[in-house]
Write a protein that holds these residues in place. Structure first.
Motif, PDB file in Angstrom:
ATOM      1  N   LYS A 230      -1.584 -17.695 -13.641  1.00 44.22           N
ATOM      2  CA  LYS A 230      -1.856 -17.093 -12.046  1.00 44.22           C
ATOM      3  C   LYS A 230      -1.876 -15.833 -12.119  1.00 44.22           C
ATOM      4  N   LEU A 231      -0.911 -15.199 -12.822  1.00 44.47           N
ATOM      5  CA  LEU A 231      -0.684 -13.576 -12.902  1.00 44.47           C
ATOM      6  C   LEU A 231      -2.000 -12.919 -13.037  1.00 44.47           C
ATOM      7  N   GLN A 232      -2.492 -13.408 -14.330  1.00 48.56           N
ATOM      8  CA  GLN A 232      -3.770 -13.067 -14.859  1.00 48.56           C
ATOM      9  C   GLN A 232      -5.049 -13.064 -13.903  1.00 48.56           C
ATOM     10  N   ARG A 233      -5.043 -14.218 -13.296  1.00 43.41           N
ATOM     11  CA  ARG A 233      -5.956 -14.505 -12.172  1.00 43.41           C
ATOM     12  C   ARG A 233      -6.085 -13.420 -11.019  1.00 43.41           C
ATOM     13  N   ILE A 234      -4.647 -13.204 -10.719  1.00 42.66           N
ATOM     14  CA  ILE A 234      -4.328 -12.342  -9.408  1.00 42.66           C
ATOM     15  C   ILE A 234      -4.744 -10.867  -9.925  1.00 42.66           C
ATOM     16  N   ARG A 235      -4.571 -10.477 -11.036  1.00 41.95           N
ATOM     17  CA  ARG A 235      -4.826  -8.985 -11.705  1.00 41.95           C
ATOM     18  C   ARG A 235      -6.404  -8.910 -11.654  1.00 41.95           C
ATOM     19  N   GLU A 236      -7.154 -10.089 -12.137  1.00 46.12           N
ATOM     20  CA  GLU A 236      -8.474  -9.908 -12.173  1.00 46.12           C
ATOM     21  C   GLU A 236      -9.237 -10.099 -10.878  1.00 46.12           C
ATOM     22  N   LEU A 237      -8.860 -10.887  -9.832  1.00 42.20           N
ATOM     23  CA  LEU A 237      -9.261 -10.686  -8.703  1.00 42.20           C
ATOM     24  C   LEU A 237      -9.093  -9.277  -7.899  1.00 42.20           C
ATOM     25  N   LEU A 238      -7.814  -8.923  -7.973  1.00 36.11           N
ATOM     26  CA  LEU A 238      -7.562  -7.631  -7.348  1.00 36.11           C
ATOM     27  C   LEU A 238      -8.395  -6.612  -7.956  1.00 36.11           C
ATOM     28  N   GLU A 239      -8.633  -6.624  -9.066  1.00 30.38           N
ATOM     29  CA  GLU A 239      -9.376  -5.512  -9.741  1.00 30.38           C
ATOM     30  C   GLU A 239     -10.602  -5.596  -9.303  1.00 30.38           C
ATOM     31  N   LYS A 240     -11.425  -6.902  -9.387  1.00 26.69           N
ATOM     32  CA  LYS A 240     -12.679  -6.935  -8.773  1.00 26.69           C
ATOM     33  C   LYS A 240     -12.914  -6.461  -7.345  1.00 26.69           C
ATOM     34  N   ARG A 241     -11.821  -6.737  -6.354  1.00 32.85           N
ATOM     35  CA  ARG A 241     -11.955  -6.589  -4.965  1.00 32.85           C
ATOM     36  C   ARG A 241     -11.559  -5.252  -4.705  1.00 32.85           C
ATOM     37  N   ARG A 242     -10.694  -4.399  -5.559  1.00 33.11           N
ATOM     38  CA  ARG A 242      -9.958  -3.339  -5.408  1.00 33.11           C
ATOM     39  C   ARG A 242     -10.954  -2.072  -4.389  1.00 33.11           C
ATOM     40  N   SER A 243     -12.220  -1.938  -4.558  1.00 32.10           N
ATOM     41  CA  SER A 243     -12.793  -1.237  -3.761  1.00 32.10           C
ATOM     42  C   SER A 243     -13.227  -1.697  -2.340  1.00 32.10           C
ATOM     43  N   ARG A 244     -13.122  -2.880  -2.116  1.00 35.83           N
ATOM     44  CA  ARG A 244     -13.178  -3.357  -0.682  1.00 35.83           C
ATOM     45  C   ARG A 244     -11.831  -3.236   0.033  1.00 35.83           C
ATOM     46  N   TYR A 245     -10.926  -3.525  -0.739  1.00 29.47           N
ATOM     47  CA  TYR A 245      -9.482  -3.520   0.100  1.00 29.47           C
ATOM     48  C   TYR A 245      -9.255  -1.848   0.468  1.00 29.47           C
ATOM     49  N   ASP A 246      -9.689  -1.046  -0.643  1.00 29.17           N
ATOM     50  CA  ASP A 246      -9.470   0.306  -0.490  1.00 29.17           C
ATOM     51  C   ASP A 246     -10.386   1.211   0.806  1.00 29.17           C
ATOM     52  N   ALA A 247     -11.479   0.303   0.839  1.00 27.74           N
ATOM     53  CA  ALA A 247     -12.340   0.989   2.012  1.00 27.74           C
ATOM     54  C   ALA A 247     -11.827   0.915   3.194  1.00 27.74           C
ATOM     55  N   VAL A 248     -10.684   0.015   3.459  1.00 24.03           N
ATOM     56  CA  VAL A 248      -9.921  -0.144   4.702  1.00 24.03           C
ATOM     57  C   VAL A 248      -8.997   1.055   4.969  1.00 24.03           C
ATOM     58  N   SER A 249      -9.377   1.871   5.877  1.00 24.64           N
ATOM     59  CA  SER A 249      -8.506   3.161   6.020  1.00 24.64           C
ATOM     60  C   SER A 249      -7.142   3.123   6.338  1.00 24.64           C
ATOM     61  N   VAL A 250      -6.802   1.973   7.044  1.00 21.42           N
ATOM     62  CA  VAL A 250      -5.371   1.866   7.414  1.00 21.42           C
ATOM     63  C   VAL A 250      -4.790   0.779   6.245  1.00 21.42           C
ATOM     64  N   ARG A 251      -3.709   1.372   5.605  1.00 26.11           N
ATOM     65  CA  ARG A 251      -3.051   0.381   4.695  1.00 26.11           C
ATOM     66  C   ARG A 251      -1.581   0.583   4.523  1.00 26.11           C
ATOM     67  N   ILE A 252      -1.062  -0.635   4.463  1.00 27.36           N
ATOM     68  CA  ILE A 252       0.529  -0.665   4.553  1.00 27.36           C
ATOM     69  C   ILE A 252       0.972  -1.388   3.070  1.00 27.36           C
ATOM     70  N   ASP A 253       1.672  -0.821   2.330  1.00 26.86           N
ATOM     71  CA  ASP A 253       2.258  -1.216   0.906  1.00 26.86           C
ATOM     72  C   ASP A 253       3.454  -2.218   1.474  1.00 26.86           C
ATOM     73  N   THR A 254       3.208  -3.404   1.110  1.00 29.71           N
ATOM     74  CA  THR A 254       4.628  -4.485   1.804  1.00 29.71           C
ATOM     75  C   THR A 254       5.593  -4.441   0.683  1.00 29.71           C
ATOM     76  N   ASP A 255       5.318  -4.152  -0.627  1.00 25.02           N
ATOM     77  CA  ASP A 255       6.453  -4.381  -1.629  1.00 25.02           C
ATOM     78  C   ASP A 255       7.781  -4.003  -1.004  1.00 25.02           C
ATOM     79  N   PRO A 256       8.011  -3.032  -0.405  1.00 25.35           N
ATOM     80  CA  PRO A 256       9.483  -2.434  -0.282  1.00 25.35           C
ATOM     81  C   PRO A 256       9.955  -3.089   1.215  1.00 25.35           C
TER      82      PRO A 256
END
Ligand code: S3P
Length: 176
Positions: free
Chosen positions: A127-153
Motif C-alpha cells: 500500500k505504501l508504494q501505491r500511495i507514493r505512486e498515486l501521490l506523485e502522479k497527482r502532485r501537480s493537481r493537488y499543488d494547483a489548489v492554492s489553499v493547503r493545510i498540512d495535517t501531519d502535526p
C-alpha cells in the motif's frame, strides 16, 4: 450568501471526512460526503461501482454531483481523493466557495488507511508504494489548489479550526 460553501480536497486518508463533519457542525453548514452520497444514490459501495461499472463511470458520477453541489449554499463538501483528476470539478467548487486541500505524508496516510478495505485503488499488497505512486502522479493537481493545510502535526479539531479561520477570513475579505 454567494461563495458560502467549503470543499475539502486531498488524497485518501488526509482527513477530509472527519474534518468536514466537524467543520460543518461548528459552522451550522450542511455536511455532505461525496463518496457516501454516490454510494447511496447508486445503491452499492464504491468497491463494487469500480468493479462492476468501472472507474470512468464513477468519475462521471463525481462530476455530475459536483455540478449539483456547486449550485447549493452553506455546504461543507468532503470530496473523494480523485476529484482533482478533472479540473472542471475544482473550478466549479472554487466558484462556489472556499476550496482547501488537506495534505499528509505517505506514512501518515498509510497509518490512516491501512486496515480499510473500502478503497479500490489501495487494494494492493504494498500500500505504501501505491500511495507514493498515486501521490506523485497527482502532485501537480493537488499543488494547483492554492489553499493547503498540512495535517501531519494537527488533530482533526485543529484542522477544522484552521479551515474555519480561512473561511471566516474569506467572508470578511468579500465584505470589504
Ligand atoms: C479515490 C478516493 C476515494 C474514493 C475512491 C477513489 C481516489 O475517496 O472516491 O475510492 O481516486 O483517490 P477518499 O479520498 O475519501 O478515500
Amino acid at each position: 450568501m454567494p461563495k458560502s460553501n467549503i470543499a475539502l480536497l486531498g488524497f485518501m486518508g488526509t482527513g477530509k471526512s472527519a474534518v468536514g463533519r466537524l467543520t460543518a457542525q461548528r459552522l451550522g453548514h450542511t455536511y455532505i460526503d461525496m463518496d457516501t452520497e454516490i454510494e447511496h444514490r447508486v445503491g452499492k459501495p464504491i468497491t463494487r461501482i469500480f468493479e462492476e461499472d468501472g472507474e470512468p463511470s464513477f468519475r462521471a458520477m463525481e462530476a455530475a454531483l459536483v455540478e449539483e453541489l456547486a449550485e447549493r449554499r452553506r455546504m461543507v463538501i468532503s470530496t473523494g481523493g480523485g476529484i482533482v483528476l478533472n479540473p472542471d470539478n475544482v473550478r466549479r467548487l472554487e466558484a462556489s466557495g472556499l476550496v482547501v486541500c488537506l495534505r499528509a505524508s505517505p506514512e501518515t496516510i498509510l497509518a490512516r488507511v491501512e486496515h480499510d478495505t473500502s478503497r479500490p485503488l489501495l487494494a494492493v499488497e504494498d500500500k505504501l508504494q501505491r500511495i507514493r505512486e498515486l501521490l506523485e502522479k497527482r502532485r501537480s493537481r493537488y499543488d494547483a489548489v492554492s489553499v493547503r493545510i498540512d495535517t501531519d502535526p494537527l488533530s482533526v479539531e485543529e484542522t477544522a479550526e484552521e479551515v474555519i479561520r480561512l473561511f471566516n477570513a474569506l467572508q470578511e475579505e468579500k465584505e470589504c
